[in-house]
Design a protein around this motif. Structure first.
Motif, mmCIF file in Angstrom:
data_model
loop_
_atom_site.group_PDB
_atom_site.id
_atom_site.type_symbol
_atom_site.label_atom_id
_atom_site.label_comp_id
_atom_site.label_asym_id
_atom_site.label_seq_id
_atom_site.Cartn_x
_atom_site.Cartn_y
_atom_site.Cartn_z
ATOM 1 N N THR A 242 37.317 44.467 40.530
ATOM 2 C CA THR A 242 38.055 45.404 39.681
ATOM 3 C C THR A 242 37.124 46.505 39.197
ATOM 4 O OG1 THR A 242 39.599 43.686 38.974
ATOM 5 C CG2 THR A 242 39.417 45.634 37.578
ATOM 6 N N VAL A 243 37.664 47.716 39.180
ATOM 7 C CA VAL A 243 36.935 48.870 38.667
ATOM 8 C C VAL A 243 37.743 49.470 37.523
ATOM 9 C CG1 VAL A 243 37.972 50.499 40.325
ATOM 10 C CG2 VAL A 243 35.741 51.001 39.306
ATOM 11 N N TYR A 244 37.023 49.971 36.523
ATOM 12 C CA TYR A 244 37.647 50.560 35.338
ATOM 13 C C TYR A 244 37.169 51.996 35.172
ATOM 14 C CZ TYR A 244 38.079 45.551 34.409
ATOM 15 O OH TYR A 244 38.339 44.209 34.516
ATOM 16 N N LEU A 245 38.011 52.793 34.547
ATOM 17 C CA LEU A 245 37.622 54.148 34.189
ATOM 18 C C LEU A 245 38.046 54.381 32.752
ATOM 19 C CD1 LEU A 245 36.356 56.799 35.278
ATOM 20 C CD2 LEU A 245 38.707 57.602 35.655
ATOM 21 N N GLN A 246 37.071 54.454 31.870
ATOM 22 C CA GLN A 246 37.329 54.789 30.470
ATOM 23 C C GLN A 246 37.253 56.296 30.326
ATOM 24 O OE1 GLN A 246 38.123 52.801 27.791
ATOM 25 N NE2 GLN A 246 38.345 54.702 26.631
ATOM 26 N N MET A 247 38.350 56.886 29.895
ATOM 27 C CA MET A 247 38.414 58.340 29.775
ATOM 28 C C MET A 247 38.561 58.700 28.309
ATOM 29 S SD MET A 247 40.866 59.247 33.028
ATOM 30 C CE MET A 247 42.296 58.413 32.354
ATOM 31 N N ASP A 248 37.593 59.389 27.776
ATOM 32 C CA ASP A 248 37.586 59.815 26.381
ATOM 33 C C ASP A 248 37.604 61.338 26.299
ATOM 34 O OD1 ASP A 248 35.213 57.194 25.876
ATOM 35 O OD2 ASP A 248 37.352 57.121 25.408
ATOM 36 N N SER A 249 37.941 61.828 25.133
ATOM 37 C CA SER A 249 37.976 63.281 24.904
ATOM 38 C C SER A 249 38.761 63.988 26.001
ATOM 39 C CB SER A 249 36.547 63.846 24.829
ATOM 40 O OG SER A 249 35.805 63.216 23.818
ATOM 41 N N LEU A 250 39.930 63.463 26.282
ATOM 42 C CA LEU A 250 40.728 64.003 27.375
ATOM 43 C C LEU A 250 41.183 65.420 27.082
ATOM 44 C CD1 LEU A 250 42.675 60.781 28.269
ATOM 45 C CD2 LEU A 250 41.375 62.164 29.895
ATOM 46 N N LYS A 251 41.235 66.206 28.147
ATOM 47 C CA LYS A 251 41.636 67.596 28.067
ATOM 48 C C LYS A 251 42.906 67.806 28.878
ATOM 49 C CE LYS A 251 36.742 68.974 28.039
ATOM 50 N NZ LYS A 251 35.715 69.808 28.725
ATOM 51 N N PHE A 252 43.592 68.880 28.571
ATOM 52 C CA PHE A 252 44.815 69.197 29.310
ATOM 53 C C PHE A 252 44.529 69.255 30.817
ATOM 54 C CE2 PHE A 252 48.912 70.823 30.158
ATOM 55 C CZ PHE A 252 48.772 71.846 31.094
ATOM 56 N N GLU A 253 43.382 69.797 31.175
ATOM 57 C CA GLU A 253 43.052 69.959 32.585
ATOM 58 C C GLU A 253 42.696 68.644 33.287
ATOM 59 O OE1 GLU A 253 41.838 71.684 30.031
ATOM 60 O OE2 GLU A 253 39.665 71.995 30.202
ATOM 61 N N ASP A 254 42.656 67.545 32.545
ATOM 62 C CA ASP A 254 42.476 66.234 33.160
ATOM 63 C C ASP A 254 43.793 65.676 33.696
ATOM 64 O OD1 ASP A 254 40.146 65.461 30.557
ATOM 65 O OD2 ASP A 254 39.664 65.984 32.636
ATOM 66 N N THR A 255 44.881 66.379 33.415
ATOM 67 C CA THR A 255 46.181 65.937 33.910
ATOM 68 C C THR A 255 46.188 65.916 35.430
ATOM 69 O OG1 THR A 255 47.354 66.775 31.969
ATOM 70 C CG2 THR A 255 48.643 66.490 33.998
ATOM 71 N N ALA A 256 46.533 64.764 35.991
ATOM 72 C CA ALA A 256 46.501 64.597 37.445
ATOM 73 C C ALA A 256 46.998 63.199 37.787
ATOM 74 C CB ALA A 256 45.082 64.782 37.974
ATOM 75 N N VAL A 257 47.192 62.987 39.075
ATOM 76 C CA VAL A 257 47.377 61.632 39.574
ATOM 77 C C VAL A 257 45.990 61.087 39.921
ATOM 78 C CG1 VAL A 257 48.420 60.171 41.335
ATOM 79 C CG2 VAL A 257 49.668 62.161 40.475
ATOM 80 N N TYR A 258 45.686 59.932 39.393
ATOM 81 C CA TYR A 258 44.382 59.314 39.607
ATOM 82 C C TYR A 258 44.519 58.199 40.640
ATOM 83 C CZ TYR A 258 42.351 61.927 35.769
ATOM 84 O OH TYR A 258 41.869 62.942 34.967
ATOM 85 N N TYR A 259 43.666 58.251 41.644
ATOM 86 C CA TYR A 259 43.718 57.301 42.740
ATOM 87 C C TYR A 259 42.466 56.431 42.749
ATOM 88 C CZ TYR A 259 47.416 60.271 44.659
ATOM 89 O OH TYR A 259 48.571 60.969 44.847
ATOM 90 N N CYS A 260 42.686 55.155 42.916
ATOM 91 C CA CYS A 260 41.584 54.226 43.105
ATOM 92 C C CYS A 260 41.163 54.231 44.576
ATOM 93 C CB CYS A 260 42.031 52.827 42.689
ATOM 94 S SG CYS A 260 40.779 51.538 42.896
ATOM 95 N N ASN A 261 39.879 54.127 44.804
ATOM 96 C CA ASN A 261 39.327 54.112 46.162
ATOM 97 C C ASN A 261 38.295 52.992 46.252
ATOM 98 O OD1 ASN A 261 36.552 55.579 47.547
ATOM 99 N ND2 ASN A 261 38.357 55.301 48.847
ATOM 100 N N ALA A 262 38.310 52.273 47.362
ATOM 101 C CA ALA A 262 37.333 51.205 47.552
ATOM 102 C C ALA A 262 36.903 51.149 49.014
ATOM 103 C CB ALA A 262 37.906 49.869 47.118
ATOM 104 N N ASN A 263 35.631 50.902 49.223
ATOM 105 C CA ASN A 263 35.058 50.785 50.560
ATOM 106 C C ASN A 263 34.819 49.303 50.821
ATOM 107 O OD1 ASN A 263 32.089 51.307 52.270
ATOM 108 N ND2 ASN A 263 33.943 52.378 52.861
#
Length: 121
Positions: free
Chosen positions: A77-98
């Protein structure tokens, strides 16, 4: 069949925080790196952060200091803690694994279905 299942997206006000999770499952022998990409409307998909099995981390410059990637190797499992979010961070976020599915297999990239992150200004 390898699956990457993401969770944690949603709507948040600017300055707020969100934590994304992505769990990999399905006949996994080993994982090289895991990470996150994002794609905003009308833009190309871009790397957010990546963490390698040995612990080395890469961040996109615009995310440094605001986003933190971590990984639980025992849980794939991988986590992404996102703080101080900005309007420009709006997006679809995709997980990727090799991932390699057996000792004789090659490492291949797999993708999650994406989770929407919307930051209101």
């Amino acid at each position: 069949q390898v699956q990457l299942v993401e969770s944690g997206g949603g709507l948040v006000q600017a300055g707020g925080s969100l934590r994304l999770s992505c769990a990999a499952s399905g006949g996994i022998f080993s994982i090289n790196y895991m990470g996150w990409y994002r794609q905003a409307p009308g833009k190309q998909r871009e790397l957010v952060a990546r963490i390698h099995s040995g612990g080395s981390i890469n961040y996109a410059d615009s995310m440094k200091g605001r986003f933190t990637i971590s990984r639980d190797n025992a849980k794939n499992t991988v986590y992404l803690q996102m703080d101080s979010l900005k309007f420009e961070d709006t997006a679809v976020y995709y997980c990727n694994a090799n991932i390699r599915r057996s000792a004789s297999d090659y490492y291949r990239d797999y993708w999650g279905q994406g989770t929407q992150v919307t930051v209101s200004s």
